[in-house]
Design a protein around this motif. Structure first.
Motif, PDB file in Angstrom:
ATOM      1  N   HIS A 105       0.836  -1.197   0.000  1.00 37.71           N
ATOM      2  CA  HIS A 105       0.000   0.000   0.000  1.00 37.71           C
ATOM      3  C   HIS A 105       0.870   1.245   0.000  1.00 37.71           C
ATOM      4  O   HIS A 105       1.956   1.260   0.562  1.00 37.71           O
ATOM      5  CB  HIS A 105      -0.966   0.014   1.188  1.00 37.71           C
ATOM      6  CG  HIS A 105      -0.331  -0.092   2.528  1.00 37.71           C
ATOM      7  ND1 HIS A 105       0.174  -1.281   3.029  1.00 37.71           N
ATOM      8  CD2 HIS A 105      -0.114   0.836   3.494  1.00 37.71           C
ATOM      9  CE1 HIS A 105       0.654  -1.079   4.248  1.00 37.71           C
ATOM     10  NE2 HIS A 105       0.498   0.200   4.551  1.00 37.71           N
ATOM     11  N   ALA A 106       0.332   2.274  -0.644  1.00 37.57           N
ATOM     12  CA  ALA A 106       0.965   3.587  -0.674  1.00 37.57           C
ATOM     13  C   ALA A 106       0.181   4.515   0.235  1.00 37.57           C
ATOM     14  O   ALA A 106      -1.049   4.529   0.206  1.00 37.57           O
ATOM     15  CB  ALA A 106       0.980   4.141  -2.092  1.00 37.57           C
ATOM     16  N   HIS A 107       0.896   5.278   1.042  1.00 37.44           N
ATOM     17  CA  HIS A 107       0.293   6.328   1.851  1.00 37.44           C
ATOM     18  C   HIS A 107       0.392   7.630   1.061  1.00 37.44           C
ATOM     19  O   HIS A 107       1.484   7.996   0.620  1.00 37.44           O
ATOM     20  CB  HIS A 107       1.061   6.521   3.165  1.00 37.44           C
ATOM     21  CG  HIS A 107       1.076   5.340   4.058  1.00 37.44           C
ATOM     22  ND1 HIS A 107       0.270   5.249   5.169  1.00 37.44           N
ATOM     23  CD2 HIS A 107       1.807   4.201   4.022  1.00 37.44           C
ATOM     24  CE1 HIS A 107       0.510   4.101   5.783  1.00 37.44           C
ATOM     25  NE2 HIS A 107       1.434   3.444   5.110  1.00 37.44           N
ATOM     26  N   VAL A 108      -0.711   8.333   0.889  1.00 32.95           N
ATOM     27  CA  VAL A 108      -0.718   9.668   0.290  1.00 32.95           C
ATOM     28  C   VAL A 108      -0.976  10.631   1.445  1.00 32.95           C
ATOM     29  O   VAL A 108      -2.037  10.578   2.078  1.00 32.95           O
ATOM     30  CB  VAL A 108      -1.794   9.811  -0.800  1.00 32.95           C
ATOM     31  CG1 VAL A 108      -1.765  11.210  -1.400  1.00 32.95           C
ATOM     32  CG2 VAL A 108      -1.615   8.747  -1.884  1.00 32.95           C
ATOM     33  N   LEU A 109       0.010  11.472   1.723  1.00 35.59           N
ATOM     34  CA  LEU A 109      -0.042  12.374   2.867  1.00 35.59           C
ATOM     35  C   LEU A 109       0.084  13.811   2.408  1.00 35.59           C
ATOM     36  O   LEU A 109       0.946  14.132   1.577  1.00 35.59           O
ATOM     37  CB  LEU A 109       1.109  12.070   3.826  1.00 35.59           C
ATOM     38  CG  LEU A 109       1.150  10.655   4.385  1.00 35.59           C
ATOM     39  CD1 LEU A 109       2.555  10.203   4.625  1.00 35.59           C
ATOM     40  CD2 LEU A 109       0.339  10.609   5.660  1.00 35.59           C
ATOM     41  N   GLY A 110      -0.742  14.693   2.969  1.00 37.27           N
ATOM     42  CA  GLY A 110      -0.640  16.107   2.635  1.00 37.27           C
ATOM     43  C   GLY A 110      -1.534  16.940   3.527  1.00 37.27           C
ATOM     44  O   GLY A 110      -2.174  16.443   4.441  1.00 37.27           O
ATOM     45  N   GLY A 111      -1.546  18.235   3.216  1.00 34.87           N
ATOM     46  CA  GLY A 111      -2.395  19.140   3.972  1.00 34.87           C
ATOM     47  C   GLY A 111      -1.684  19.842   5.108  1.00 34.87           C
ATOM     48  O   GLY A 111      -2.288  20.585   5.861  1.00 34.87           O
ATOM     49  N   ARG A 112      -0.396  19.598   5.273  1.00 34.92           N
ATOM     50  CA  ARG A 112       0.427  20.285   6.261  1.00 34.92           C
ATOM     51  C   ARG A 112       1.873  20.212   5.777  1.00 34.92           C
ATOM     52  O   ARG A 112       2.193  19.460   4.855  1.00 34.92           O
ATOM     53  CB  ARG A 112       0.310  19.639   7.656  1.00 34.92           C
ATOM     54  CG  ARG A 112       0.892  18.245   7.741  1.00 34.92           C
ATOM     55  CD  ARG A 112       0.999  17.788   9.208  1.00 34.92           C
ATOM     56  NE  ARG A 112       1.321  16.394   9.339  1.00 34.92           N
ATOM     57  CZ  ARG A 112       2.552  15.874   9.296  1.00 34.92           C
ATOM     58  NH1 ARG A 112       3.598  16.650   9.065  1.00 34.92           N
ATOM     59  NH2 ARG A 112       2.745  14.587   9.451  1.00 34.92           N
ATOM     60  N   GLY A 113       2.741  20.970   6.394  1.00 35.80           N
ATOM     61  CA  GLY A 113       4.156  20.896   6.055  1.00 35.80           C
ATOM     62  C   GLY A 113       4.669  19.487   6.347  1.00 35.80           C
ATOM     63  O   GLY A 113       4.364  18.916   7.398  1.00 35.80           O
ATOM     64  N   LEU A 114       5.429  18.939   5.430  1.00 35.30           N
ATOM     65  CA  LEU A 114       5.990  17.591   5.591  1.00 35.30           C
ATOM     66  C   LEU A 114       7.508  17.696   5.519  1.00 35.30           C
ATOM     67  O   LEU A 114       8.108  17.505   4.468  1.00 35.30           O
ATOM     68  CB  LEU A 114       5.440  16.653   4.517  1.00 35.30           C
ATOM     69  CG  LEU A 114       3.931  16.437   4.553  1.00 35.30           C
ATOM     70  CD1 LEU A 114       3.453  15.730   3.280  1.00 35.30           C
ATOM     71  CD2 LEU A 114       3.529  15.618   5.780  1.00 35.30           C
ATOM     72  N   GLN A 115       8.124  18.047   6.634  1.00 33.39           N
ATOM     73  CA  GLN A 115       9.574  18.230   6.676  1.00 33.39           C
ATOM     74  C   GLN A 115      10.284  16.903   6.426  1.00 33.39           C
ATOM     75  O   GLN A 115       9.712  15.846   6.567  1.00 33.39           O
ATOM     76  CB  GLN A 115      10.004  18.841   8.015  1.00 33.39           C
ATOM     77  CG  GLN A 115       9.912  17.910   9.211  1.00 33.39           C
ATOM     78  CD  GLN A 115       8.509  17.734   9.782  1.00 33.39           C
ATOM     79  OE1 GLN A 115       7.562  18.348   9.333  1.00 33.39           O
ATOM     80  NE2 GLN A 115       8.387  16.883  10.780  1.00 33.39           N
ATOM     81  N   TRP A 116      11.545  17.001   6.082  1.00 27.28           N
ATOM     82  CA  TRP A 116      12.379  15.830   5.870  1.00 27.28           C
ATOM     83  C   TRP A 116      13.573  15.930   6.793  1.00 27.28           C
ATOM     84  O   TRP A 116      14.132  17.020   6.913  1.00 27.28           O
ATOM     85  CB  TRP A 116      12.819  15.721   4.412  1.00 27.28           C
ATOM     86  CG  TRP A 116      13.381  14.369   4.124  1.00 27.28           C
ATOM     87  CD1 TRP A 116      14.697  14.032   4.083  1.00 27.28           C
ATOM     88  CD2 TRP A 116      12.646  13.180   3.895  1.00 27.28           C
ATOM     89  NE1 TRP A 116      14.831  12.680   3.837  1.00 27.28           N
ATOM     90  CE2 TRP A 116      13.578  12.135   3.718  1.00 27.28           C
ATOM     91  CE3 TRP A 116      11.302  12.858   3.832  1.00 27.28           C
ATOM     92  CZ2 TRP A 116      13.227  10.829   3.471  1.00 27.28           C
ATOM     93  CZ3 TRP A 116      10.942  11.561   3.582  1.00 27.28           C
ATOM     94  CH2 TRP A 116      11.893  10.564   3.400  1.00 27.28           C
ATOM     95  N   PRO A 117      14.017  14.940   7.465  1.00 24.82           N
ATOM     96  CA  PRO A 117      13.432  13.605   7.461  1.00 24.82           C
ATOM     97  C   PRO A 117      12.113  13.573   8.237  1.00 24.82           C
ATOM     98  O   PRO A 117      11.886  14.399   9.115  1.00 24.82           O
ATOM     99  CB  PRO A 117      14.497  12.741   8.141  1.00 24.82           C
ATOM    100  CG  PRO A 117      15.261  13.686   9.007  1.00 24.82           C
ATOM    101  CD  PRO A 117      15.206  15.024   8.329  1.00 24.82           C
ATOM    102  N   PRO A 118      11.271  12.604   7.890  1.00 24.73           N
ATOM    103  CA  PRO A 118       9.983  12.498   8.568  1.00 24.73           C
ATOM    104  C   PRO A 118      10.167  12.074  10.021  1.00 24.73           C
ATOM    105  O   PRO A 118      11.189  11.528  10.400  1.00 24.73           O
ATOM    106  CB  PRO A 118       9.251  11.429   7.766  1.00 24.73           C
ATOM    107  CG  PRO A 118      10.316  10.611   7.142  1.00 24.73           C
ATOM    108  CD  PRO A 118      11.469  11.553   6.905  1.00 24.73           C
ATOM    109  N   GLY A 119       9.146  12.329  10.797  1.00 18.06           N
ATOM    110  CA  GLY A 119       9.164  11.864  12.190  1.00 18.06           C
ATOM    111  C   GLY A 119       9.342  12.970  13.168  1.00 18.06           C
ATOM    112  O   GLY A 119       9.339  14.099  12.930  1.00 18.06           O
TER     113      GLY A 119
END
Length: 119
Positions: A105-119
């Motif tokens: 499965h693929a997670h599609v995530l959005g709607g907020r800032g998604l900094q890298w690295p995650p977590g």
């Protein structure tokens, strides 16, 4: 056998309708539904209808189906109006990477800032 529904698989049960889910898109080969434990304002899972234990197995056995999953992830992003601000598509492969349901499965995530690295 890869591709065959698994009786003990939560996502196979979503595909058959035996377990309810908030489905946002369906194609002949994929199903997209809202994650029940969202990690972002928009968090949708895109799965192949056929059972493969993880993204690597899916890509090796059925690359055209892996492409369908990725294409649908993009369509989900458009439908959810994520493309203007960006979104993330994540495939967790293996329990050490956070995979908890062993159906690709693929997670599609959005709607907020998604900094890298995650977590």
């Amino acid at each position: 056998m890869a591709g065959e529904p698994q009786a003990d698989c939560l996502f196979c049960k979503i595909v058959t309708g035996d377990v309810p889910a908030t489905i946002v898109r369906e194609t002949d080969t994929t199903v997209a539904f809202r994650d029940i434990n969202p990690q972002a304002p928009t968090h949708v899972l895109v799965i192949p209808r056929a059972h493969y234990p993880d993204a690597a197995a899916l890509a090796a056995a059925a690359p055209e189906l892996a492409a369908d999953v990725l294409r649908e992830a993009g369509e989900v992003a458009v439908d959810e109006k994520l493309e203007a601000h960006g979104y993330r598509v994540v495939f967790n492969t293996g329990s050490g990477a956070g995979q908890t349901v062993f159906h690709a499965h693929a997670h599609v995530l959005g709607g907020r800032g998604l900094q890298w690295p995650p977590g």
